[in-house]
Enzyme design. Structure first.
Site, PDB file in Angstrom:
ATOM      1  N   TYR A   1      38.494  29.985  37.801  1.00 16.07           N
ATOM      2  CA  TYR A   1      38.131  31.218  38.719  1.00 16.07           C
ATOM      3  C   TYR A   1      36.966  30.226  39.889  1.00 16.07           C
ATOM      4  CZ  TYR A   1      35.963  35.316  40.846  1.00 16.07           C
ATOM      5  OH  TYR A   1      36.178  36.519  41.732  1.00 16.07           O
TER       6      TYR A   1
ATOM      7  N   SER B   1      36.301  50.622  41.299  1.00 14.89           N
ATOM      8  CA  SER B   1      37.913  50.276  41.381  1.00 14.89           C
ATOM      9  C   SER B   1      38.900  51.027  40.324  1.00 14.89           C
ATOM     10  CB  SER B   1      38.728  48.928  40.764  1.00 14.89           C
ATOM     11  OG  SER B   1      38.527  48.540  40.185  1.00 14.89           O
TER      12      SER B   1
ATOM     13  N   SER C   1      42.931  41.687  35.822  1.00 15.19           N
ATOM     14  CA  SER C   1      42.462  41.623  34.464  1.00 15.19           C
ATOM     15  C   SER C   1      40.980  41.867  34.408  1.00 15.19           C
ATOM     16  CB  SER C   1      42.663  40.220  34.736  1.00 15.19           C
ATOM     17  OG  SER C   1      42.241  39.316  32.997  1.00 15.19           O
TER      18      SER C   1
END
Ligand SMILES: Cc1cc2nc3c(=O)[nH]c(=O)nc-3n(C[C@H](O)[C@H](O)[C@H](O)COP(=O)(O)OP(=O)(O)OC[C@H]3O[C@@H](n4cnc5c(N)ncnc54)[C@H](O)[C@@H]3O)c2cc1C
Length: 562
Positions: A482, A216, A227
C-alpha cells in the site's frame, strides 16, 4: 433550488459525508497537537502547514444545475421510495472520495449530477426503483457510504438520460443470525459501525474493518471486493460473503449460503466487485464469529525493509495466524513517528532510551528501521501461543518487540487518519494512495520499481514529492503493498494533470511488475485503463459480455470497470 422529499421514511436516512471531503463536518485533522509533524512536512515536501487552510467555498456559492427528472419517472420513483432532488443531496451523491473527486468538488466543478436521490425502505422498494429506471431508460447508480476511491460513483460526463442515485441507507439491519452455521443475513446498506453494533449486541463480529469503516457499507464492500485491517484472520469481504441477493434487470438474483458449491463459474463471485453494474445488492449472508476473548496489537521494529518483508513472508508460511500483519517501510515509519501526539517527558525518555538500545546494542540504523504491527485474537492460550511463535520469527529477522502501546495508539487513531488528506488539500498539497498485491517472490522488485517510478515522475514534474509504503495484508502466496504519496503541485500547471502523472507511473509499475492494478480499491474509472494489462484482452471481453448480457441498455452504473 427546490428540495422535495416524499413518503415518510421507515428508517431515518442518514446524512452523507461532507460534500467536499472525508467524514463528518465537525471532525478535522490538526497538526497542533503533533509537534513533529509540521517540521517534517516542511523537510519532506517543502510545505508550510502551519498557516490556516482553505477547504471549500460555501455551498450556497455553487452553481448547481436544476435536476431533469421526467414527470412519469418521478411519479414511479415516488411510489417506490423517498425521493430527494435537493441540491445538497445531489451534490453529496455525485461522487466518491478519490483525490480527483475532492479537488473538483472543492473547485465547484460538479460534473454530471444525479437528477434524484432515492431511498427505498426495503427490497421491494429497490425492485420498484430498478423497474422504473429501466422503463424510463434512465441510469441507476447504487450508493452505499460514498467512500469509493476509484471513481465508481460518478455518472458519465455526457450522460443525457436522467440519472438516479439509489442510496441504501434505509436498509441497514441485521436480519437474522444462524448461530449454528455462524452466518448472519444483513441488509446491504448497513454502515460498518451499525453492523458491528448490531452483531456485537449478540456477541458476534464480522471482523471487517477497512480504514473507511465508519463511512462504508456492507453492499459497498461487496461491490468493490473490500479488505479490512483484520482480514488476515477473518478473510477479505470476498471470503466473508457466503451469499447475496441482488435486484437485477431480470429479477432478484439469490445465491444459497452453502459453504462450497460446484455449480459452474461462481455467480456469487461475479457479484463481488461488480460496482453496481449487475444490479443492486440488497442483502448478503456473511460469516460471523464470536467476539474474541482477547485482542492485542503489538508493535515491533525491524532493522530494515528487506528483513521486515522476509519476516512477514515467514509468518505467513508458519503455523502462526495473526489477525493483523502490517509493516511500514522506513519512510512511512518516520511519518508514523511524527504524527504522534505531544509526547510526555517520560515518553521522550523512553524513546531516547529505545533509540540508544537499538543503535548501540542491536546495530540498527534508526533512519532505516521499519515499524510493524502484528495483531492477535482469540482465547488467552491461543494469543499467548501465537505471540510466542511470531516473536521467534521476528527475532530471527533481527526485529524487536516494543510492546502494546504503539499498537493501541494505532488502533485508536486508524479511523482518524483519512482526515489528513483534507488537511493537506486545504493547504494545496495533493496526497493519495495506490495499493496492489503480488506474489512474495515479486514484492521486493515491485517495491523498488514503484519507488523509482514515482520519484522519476516527481523529478520530471520538478516537484518535491514523498512516497512511502506498508505491507497491509499477508496471504499464502503473497501480500498487499500500500503506497501513499504526496507533493505540492508546481504553480502554473494543472494540479490534476500533475497528480495523474504520478498516479499513472505507480499504476503502470504495478502491472509491469507482475502485480494487480488494485488489491482492494476496485477499478471504477480511475483504474480502468490498466484492466486489460491485468486480466488480458479475453478477460476484459468476458467482463464486457457479462455486463452487456445482464444490462443490455447500460442503465446500471455505466462506464465503470470496463
Ligand atoms: C479514506 C479512505 C480509506 C479507505 N480504506 C479502505 C480500506 O481500508 N479497505 C478497503 O477495502 N477500501 C477502502 N477504501 C475504499 C472504499 O471505502 C471501499 O471501496 C468501500 O468498499 C466502498 O464502500 P461504500 O459503501 O462507501 O460504497 P460506495 O462508495 O457508495 O460505492 C462503491 C461502488 O459500489 C457500488 N455499490 C455500493 N453499494 C452497492 C449495493 N448495495 N449494490 C450494488 N452496488 C453497490 C457503487 O455503485 C459503486 O460502484 C477507502 C476509501 C477512503 C476514501
Amino acid at each position: 433550488m427546490t428540495a422535495t422529499t416524499s413518503r415518510a421514511s421507515a428508517q431515518r436516512p442518514r446524512p452523507a459525508m461532507k460534500w467536499w471531503g472525508w467524514g463528518e463536518e465537525s471532525v478535522e485533522f490538526t497538526h497542533e497537537d503533533k509537534p513533529a509533524l509540521a517540521p517534517f512536512l516542511r523537510d519532506a515536501l517543502g510545505v508550510d502547514v502551519t498557516s490556516a487552510g482553505v477547504s471549500a467555498p460555501p455551498f450556497e456559492r455553487l452553481q448547481v444545475p436544476e435536476p431533469d427528472l421526467p414527470d412519469a419517472l418521478r411519479a414511479a420513483l415516488e411510489r417506490a421510495a423517498d425521493v430527494s432532488t435537493s441540491a445538497h443531496d445531489r451534490v453529496a451523491h455525485a461522487r466518491g472520495k478519490s483525490l480527483r473527486d475532492l479537488v473538483r468538488q472543492r473547485r465547484g466543478e460538479l460534473g454530471r449530477l444525479p437528477d434524484a436521490v432515492v431511498r427505498p425502505a426495503d427490497e421491494a422498494g429497490v425492485e420498484a426503483v430498478v423497474r422504473a429506471v429501466l422503463e424510463a431508460d434512465a441510469v441507476l447508480i447504487p450508493f452505499g457510504g460514498g467512500s469509493s476511491i476509484s471513481g465508481s460513483l460518478e455518472p458519465p460526463a455526457g450522460e443525457s438520460r436522467p440519472v438516479v442515485s439509489l442510496d441504501l441507507s434505509r436498509l441497514a439491519s441485521v436480519l437474522d443470525i444462524d448461530p449454528v452455521s455462524r452466518l448472519a443475513r444483513v441488509q446491504a446498506g448497513a454502515l460498518g459501525p451499525d453492523l458491528e453494533r448490531q452483531l456485537g449486541e449478540r456477541g458476534w463480529t464480522l471482523g471487517h474493518f477497512p480504514d473507511s469503516f465508519t463511512h462504508s457499507t456492507l453492499g459497498g464492500w461487496i461491490a468493490t471486493r473490500s479488505s479490512g485491517m483484520q482480514s488476515d484472520r477473518y478473510g477479505d469481504i470476498a471470503e466473508l460473503t457466503r451469499a447475496v441477493r441482488v435486484v437485477t434487470p431480470a429479477g432478484v438474483l439469490a445465491t444459497r449460503p452453502v459453504p462450497a458449491t460446484s455449480t459452474g463459474p461462481s455467480v456469487r463471485e461475479m457479484v463481488l466487485g461488480s460496482e453496481g453494474r449487475l444490479g443492486v445488492i440488497t442483502e448478503a449472508t456473511v460469516h460471523v464469529r464470536r467476539l474474541p476473548a482477547e485482542r492485542i496489537i503489538l508493535g515491533y521494529l525491524f532493522p530494515g525493509w528487506d528483513e521486515a518483508l522476509t519476516a512477514m513472508r515467514d509468518i505467513a508460511a508458519s503455523e502462526a495466524s495473526p489477525s493483523v500483519t502490517r509493516v511500514s517501510d522506513a519512510y512511512e515509519t518516520r511519518f508514523s513517528f511524527v504524527t504522534r501526539k505531544d509526547p510526555t517527558v517520560l515518553d521522550r525518555l523512553k524513546s531516547a532510551a529505545l533509540k540508544t538500545y537499538l543503535s548501540r546494542r542491536r546495530g540498527f540504523d534508526v533512519g532505516e528501521m521499519c515499524l510493524s504491527f502484528i495483531g492477535y485474537e482469540g482465547t488467552e492460550r491461543h494469543v499467548a501461543a501465537q505471540r510466542k511463535l511470531t516473536g521467534k520469527i521476528v527475532s530471527r529477522h533481527g526485529g524487536v518487540c516494543i510492546g502494546a502501546s504503539p499498537g493501541e495508539l494505532y488502533d485508536q487513531k486508524k479511523f482518524d487518519t483519512p482526515y489528513i488528506r483534507d488537511f493537506l488539500l486545504d493547504r494545496g498539497t495533493l496526497a493519495d494512495v495506490s495499493e496492489t498485491a503480488a506474489p512474495w517472490s515479486a514484492l521486493k522488485p515491485l517495491y523498488d520499481a514503484v519507488m523509482a517510478a514515482a520519484r522519476e515522475a516527481f523529478a520530471e514534474l520538478r516537484v518535491q514529492g514523498y512516497i512511502m509504503c506498508h505491507l497491509s495484508h499477508s496471504y499464502h502466496a503473497g501480500a498487499c503493498l500500500y503506497f501513499t504519496f504526496a507533493f505540492e503541485p508546481r504553480p502554473g500547471g494543472e494540479p490534476l494533470d500533475q497528480y495523474t502523472r504520478v498516479k499513472s507511473a505507480i499504476q503502470q509499475a504495478f502491472v509491469d511488475n507482475g502485480a494487480t492494478l488494485s488489491h482492494h480499491h476496485a477499478v471504477g474509472t480511475e483504474h480502468a485503463e490498466w484492466l486489460e494489462q491485468d486480466l488480458s484482452a479475453p478477460g476484459t471481453a468476458m467482463l464486457r459480455a457479462l455486463f452487456d448480457g445482464v444490462d443490455p441498455g447500460r442503465n446500471l452504473n455505466p462506464g465503470k470497470i470496463v
